[in-house]
Design a protein around this motif. Sequence first.
Motif, PDB file in Angstrom:
ATOM      1  N   UNK A  52      20.465  81.616  21.189  1.00 30.20           N
ATOM      2  CA  UNK A  52      21.811  81.820  20.628  1.00 30.20           C
ATOM      3  C   UNK A  52      22.564  82.977  21.390  1.00 30.20           C
ATOM      4  N   UNK A  53      23.678  82.606  21.635  1.00 22.07           N
ATOM      5  CA  UNK A  53      24.871  83.791  22.383  1.00 22.07           C
ATOM      6  C   UNK A  53      26.004  83.786  21.465  1.00 22.07           C
ATOM      7  N   UNK A  54      26.498  84.896  21.044  1.00 22.29           N
ATOM      8  CA  UNK A  54      27.806  84.777  20.260  1.00 22.29           C
ATOM      9  C   UNK A  54      28.853  85.207  21.370  1.00 22.29           C
ATOM     10  N   UNK A  55      30.002  84.451  21.266  1.00 21.10           N
ATOM     11  CA  UNK A  55      31.222  84.523  22.098  1.00 21.10           C
ATOM     12  C   UNK A  55      32.625  84.663  21.262  1.00 21.10           C
ATOM     13  N   UNK A  56      33.464  85.193  21.806  1.00 24.55           N
ATOM     14  CA  UNK A  56      34.916  85.059  21.257  1.00 24.55           C
ATOM     15  C   UNK A  56      35.567  84.285  22.326  1.00 24.55           C
ATOM     16  N   UNK A  57      36.446  83.544  22.085  1.00 26.05           N
ATOM     17  CA  UNK A  57      37.264  82.894  22.912  1.00 26.05           C
ATOM     18  C   UNK A  57      38.884  83.150  22.610  1.00 26.05           C
ATOM     19  N   UNK A  58      39.618  83.155  23.771  1.00 19.87           N
ATOM     20  CA  UNK A  58      41.034  83.553  23.902  1.00 19.87           C
ATOM     21  C   UNK A  58      41.993  82.376  24.743  1.00 19.87           C
ATOM     22  N   UNK A  59      42.832  81.690  24.108  1.00 23.75           N
ATOM     23  CA  UNK A  59      43.252  80.672  24.965  1.00 23.75           C
ATOM     24  C   UNK A  59      44.289  81.412  25.889  1.00 23.75           C
ATOM     25  N   UNK A  60      44.195  81.333  27.222  1.00 25.17           N
ATOM     26  CA  UNK A  60      45.018  81.928  28.312  1.00 25.17           C
ATOM     27  C   UNK A  60      44.795  83.389  28.121  1.00 25.17           C
ATOM     28  N   UNK A  61      43.806  83.926  27.577  1.00 26.63           N
ATOM     29  CA  UNK A  61      43.275  85.343  27.571  1.00 26.63           C
ATOM     30  C   UNK A  61      44.158  85.942  26.408  1.00 26.63           C
ATOM     31  N   UNK A  62      45.049  85.128  25.675  1.00 20.81           N
ATOM     32  CA  UNK A  62      45.916  85.842  24.861  1.00 20.81           C
ATOM     33  C   UNK A  62      45.787  85.729  23.445  1.00 20.81           C
ATOM     34  N   UNK A  63      45.605  84.260  23.129  1.00 24.33           N
ATOM     35  CA  UNK A  63      45.825  83.574  21.857  1.00 24.33           C
ATOM     36  C   UNK A  63      44.346  83.569  21.238  1.00 24.33           C
ATOM     37  N   UNK A  64      43.877  84.156  20.363  1.00 30.14           N
ATOM     38  CA  UNK A  64      42.487  83.845  19.591  1.00 30.14           C
ATOM     39  C   UNK A  64      42.058  82.713  19.347  1.00 30.14           C
ATOM     40  N   UNK A  65      41.088  82.185  19.871  1.00 25.18           N
ATOM     41  CA  UNK A  65      40.749  80.696  19.419  1.00 25.18           C
ATOM     42  C   UNK A  65      39.471  80.753  18.701  1.00 25.18           C
ATOM     43  N   UNK A  66      39.034  81.919  18.344  1.00 26.06           N
ATOM     44  CA  UNK A  66      37.653  82.019  17.309  1.00 26.06           C
ATOM     45  C   UNK A  66      36.583  82.361  18.068  1.00 26.06           C
ATOM     46  N   UNK A  67      35.499  82.276  17.373  1.00 21.82           N
ATOM     47  CA  UNK A  67      34.148  82.999  17.856  1.00 21.82           C
ATOM     48  C   UNK A  67      33.163  81.532  17.705  1.00 21.82           C
ATOM     49  N   UNK A  68      32.422  81.732  18.512  1.00 24.06           N
ATOM     50  CA  UNK A  68      31.427  80.712  18.530  1.00 24.06           C
ATOM     51  C   UNK A  68      29.954  81.016  18.846  1.00 24.06           C
ATOM     52  N   UNK A  69      29.086  80.257  18.740  1.00 24.83           N
ATOM     53  CA  UNK A  69      27.705  80.262  19.161  1.00 24.83           C
ATOM     54  C   UNK A  69      27.666  79.393  20.248  1.00 24.83           C
ATOM     55  N   UNK A  70      26.893  79.899  21.330  1.00 21.07           N
ATOM     56  CA  UNK A  70      26.479  78.904  22.502  1.00 21.07           C
ATOM     57  C   UNK A  70      25.143  79.073  22.456  1.00 21.07           C
ATOM     58  N   UNK A  71      24.439  77.950  22.240  1.00 19.18           N
ATOM     59  CA  UNK A  71      22.964  77.863  22.030  1.00 19.18           C
ATOM     60  C   UNK A  71      22.347  77.062  23.056  1.00 19.18           C
ATOM     61  N   UNK A  72      21.648  77.773  23.858  1.00 24.04           N
ATOM     62  CA  UNK A  72      21.061  77.205  25.174  1.00 24.04           C
ATOM     63  C   UNK A  72      19.679  76.745  25.184  1.00 24.04           C
ATOM     64  N   UNK A  73      19.476  75.519  25.581  1.00 24.97           N
ATOM     65  CA  UNK A  73      17.982  75.251  25.890  1.00 24.97           C
ATOM     66  C   UNK A  73      18.127  74.539  27.328  1.00 24.97           C
ATOM     67  N   UNK A  74      16.926  74.732  28.036  1.00 30.32           N
ATOM     68  CA  UNK A  74      16.708  74.121  29.345  1.00 30.32           C
ATOM     69  C   UNK A  74      15.710  72.937  29.193  1.00 30.32           C
ATOM     70  N   UNK A  75      15.698  72.053  29.855  1.00 28.49           N
ATOM     71  CA  UNK A  75      14.796  71.020  30.290  1.00 28.49           C
ATOM     72  C   UNK A  75      14.791  70.410  31.644  1.00 28.49           C
ATOM     73  N   UNK A  76      13.633  70.065  32.165  1.00 22.00           N
ATOM     74  CA  UNK A  76      13.210  69.543  33.516  1.00 22.00           C
ATOM     75  C   UNK A  76      12.355  68.171  33.180  1.00 22.00           C
ATOM     76  N   UNK A  77      13.106  67.170  33.907  1.00 23.02           N
ATOM     77  CA  UNK A  77      12.248  65.997  33.749  1.00 23.02           C
ATOM     78  C   UNK A  77      12.447  65.157  35.265  1.00 23.02           C
TER      79      UNK A  77
END
Length: 164
Positions: A52-77
Motif C-alpha cells: 500500500x502507498x498513500x497519496x493525496x490527489x488534487x484536480x488540476x493541481x489546485x483543488x483537493x480531491x482527497x487521499x487514497x491508498x494505491x494497493x499494488x500487486x503484480x502478476x505474470x502468467x
Amino acid sequence: MRVLLKLVLDCEPDAAWQALRSPAVFRQVSSPLMVFTSLDEEGFQETWSEGEHRVAAKAFGLVPAGEQIIAIRTEERLDHVHGKHESPTRVRIVHDTGRGLSWPLTLTKHWHHRMAVSAQSDGRTLYRDQLEFDAGALTPVLWLAYWGFWQWRAVAIRRLARDW
C-alpha cells in the motif's frame, strides 16, 4: 462498472512493464488533470513496491480531491490463444485494489485497476487497461469522469511510450 483501454504501444514490452511500475510515469499520465503527491514517509520511489502507498490527489493541481491508498500487486502468467498454433503469450499485470481515504474519493466503494502488457509479433507492446469500480447510485456519473480521465491517460501513454 468498467472502463477499458486496449492500445498497441511503440515500445518493447520490457520498457512498458518498467513504465507501469513507475510512480513518475503514473504522475505523468495523470497530469495536469490530476496531480498526485506521495504521503508515504519516503515519498515516491523509483518503482512501486508491492503493498500500500498513500497519496493525496488534487484536480488540476489546485483543488483537493482527497487521499487514497494505491494497493499494488503484480502478476505474470501465460495466456493461450485459442484456435492458434502459437506459443502462449507472456502477460505481466499490475493490479491496484486501493481505496479512497477521504471525500470525494470515498464515494467509490470498490476499485480494481489492472494494467497488462504483452508482446506483439512485431516487437511492439499490447497494453490493456481495465478499471472495475462501484460507487452505488453514483456509478454512472463517476463512470463518465473515469472514462474521460482514461481517455486522457491513453493519449499520454501513447505519446510517452515512444521514449520508454
